[in-house]
Write an enzyme that holds these catalytic residues in place. Structure first.
Site, PDB file in Angstrom:
ATOM      1  N   THR A 128     -17.393  -3.971 -21.015  1.00  0.00           N
ATOM      2  CA  THR A 128     -17.192  -4.795 -21.884  1.00  0.00           C
ATOM      3  C   THR A 128     -18.392  -4.791 -22.814  1.00  0.00           C
ATOM      4  OG1 THR A 128     -17.135  -7.158 -22.859  1.00  0.00           O
ATOM      5  CG2 THR A 128     -18.224  -6.698 -20.733  1.00  0.00           C
ATOM      6  N   ASP A 129     -17.874  -4.858 -24.277  1.00  0.00           N
ATOM      7  CA  ASP A 129     -19.026  -4.612 -25.156  1.00  0.00           C
ATOM      8  C   ASP A 129     -20.041  -5.858 -25.072  1.00  0.00           C
ATOM      9  OD1 ASP A 129     -17.434  -6.763 -26.204  1.00  0.00           O
ATOM     10  OD2 ASP A 129     -17.268  -6.023 -27.999  1.00  0.00           O
ATOM     11  N   GLU A 130     -19.631  -6.961 -24.336  1.00  0.00           N
ATOM     12  CA  GLU A 130     -20.746  -7.924 -24.158  1.00  0.00           C
ATOM     13  C   GLU A 130     -21.932  -7.621 -23.382  1.00  0.00           C
ATOM     14  OE1 GLU A 130     -19.379 -12.002 -23.327  1.00  0.00           O
ATOM     15  OE2 GLU A 130     -17.239 -11.278 -24.012  1.00  0.00           O
ATOM     16  N   TYR A 180     -21.298 -14.103 -17.199  1.00  0.00           N
ATOM     17  CA  TYR A 180     -20.306 -13.154 -16.900  1.00  0.00           C
ATOM     18  C   TYR A 180     -20.876 -11.455 -17.583  1.00  0.00           C
ATOM     19  CZ  TYR A 180     -16.696 -10.141 -19.394  1.00  0.00           C
ATOM     20  OH  TYR A 180     -15.904  -9.051 -19.659  1.00  0.00           O
ATOM     21  N   LYS A 198     -21.203  -7.961 -15.529  1.00  0.00           N
ATOM     22  CA  LYS A 198     -20.614  -6.710 -15.754  1.00  0.00           C
ATOM     23  C   LYS A 198     -21.642  -5.674 -16.115  1.00  0.00           C
ATOM     24  CE  LYS A 198     -16.882  -5.707 -16.281  1.00  0.00           C
ATOM     25  NZ  LYS A 198     -15.769  -5.290 -15.546  1.00  0.00           N
TER      26      LYS A 198
END
Length: 320
Positions: free
Chosen positions: A125-127, A151, A155
């Site tokens: 994810t870009d997060e 979260y 990741k």
């Protein structure tokens, strides 16, 4: 070429859409494994069962013993969608995120190391990049990992494990990092489904803070096409950013939904901002375009209206 794929988390939003896409657009045989937690749902898979190129195994990637039945054959590739992904839940309790996102990924890496699959794609994810200011350029594959919640930290940790196994063992591993996905089959806790279903029921739609947090929206079918490209043409050890190129504030998204449904803007209810709420995400997808020829095809309004219509049908069926 081994045409058997192991898809983890295929009862979830992106995984289920990817399976549907691959069964329609390729000759791969798919084994789907999922623990069927709150994030996965059997309804997302029910129309796959009649396809001879599909099978489902209920198992948890964080439990090595649970994976034994899934590895009864060698796979051409593992595509790891399985993840706890609800930020609010990660703030309340990070343990499931560590178990699935980190330990689960590690178990899959050991499977590749032990010759159970020819390669693996880690869907991230870009997060993991953290937050951008309004005037900053979009994230690239060289942006530092600066996660701001449990979260995204889980990741990022998984991504670093994947990188370490590539560097140490020279395994054929690839990481993809996507911007915010939307489309059919997404869990109702997520931002767009919640806004749509609340609006359909004339329920207040919570909007964090000032509503000006920005997300880069990627229609799930475009993401599936990108992953297909990476599966067949991606280079081991590489990271590919997959972005939609559609930056919108959260308030703007809700406003479009309410206008489309003919609902009153007074359904918007401003609530206290979330802890660790990243201000802006944006992805530079130039690398995957240049190297693999992919680009997003679905405009934001087109994808959003298709999504709204899907939830309208789903809601009308449930209310019968």
């Amino acid at each position: 070429m081994n045409k058997n794929l192991l898809i983890t988390g295929g009862a979830g939003f992106i995984g289920a859409n990817f399976i549907e896409y691959m069964l329609k657009n390729s000759s791969y045989s798919i084994t789907n494994i999922d623990a069927l937690t709150y994030a996965g749902h059997v309804d997302n898979m029910k129309h796959f069962d009649q396809n001879p190129n599909y099978r489902f195994i209920n198992c948890d990637i964080s439990n090595p013993n649970s994976l034994i039945d899934a590895f009864d054959q060698k796979y051409g590739a593992i595509i790891n969608f399985a993840a706890e992904s609800h930020v609010d839940r990660s703030i309340e309790n990070a343990n499931p995120f560590v178990n699935t996102n980190i330990k689960g990924t590690l178990n899959l890496l050991y499977a590749v190391l032990n010759g159970k699959a020819n390669k693996m794609i880690q869907v991230s994810t870009d997060e993991v990049y953290g937050s951008l200011n309004t005037d900053e350029l979009p994230f690239t594959e060289h942006s530092p990992l600066l996660p701001n919640n449990s979260y995204s930290a889980s990741k990022a940790s998984a991504d670093l494990l994947v990188r370490s196994f590539y560097k140490t063992h020279q395994l054929p591993l690839i990481i993809t990092r996507c911007s915010n996905n939307y489309g059919p089959k997404q869990h109702r806790e997520k931002f767009i489904p919640k806004a749509v279903t609340n609006a359909l029921n004339d329920i207040k739609i919570p909007l964090y803070g000032d509503g000006l947090h920005v997300r880069d929206w990627l229609y799930v079918d475009d993401h599936c096409r990108a992953l297909h490209k990476v599966l067949e043409h991606g280079e081991a050890g590489e990271v590919y950013n997959i972005g939609g190129g559609h930056e919108r504030t959260n308030k703007e998204v809700i406003t479009i939904i309410l206008d489309y449904l003919g609902k009153d803007q007074r359904l918007i209810e401003y609530v206290e901002d979330r802890k660790g709420h990243d201000r802006r995400y944006a992805i530079n997808w130039g690398k995957i375009h240049k190297e693999l020829g992919w680009k997003p095809q679905v405009t934001f309004r087109e994808g959003l209206f298709q999504t709204i219509e899907w939830y309208k049908i789903k809601y009308s069926q449930q209310s019968r």
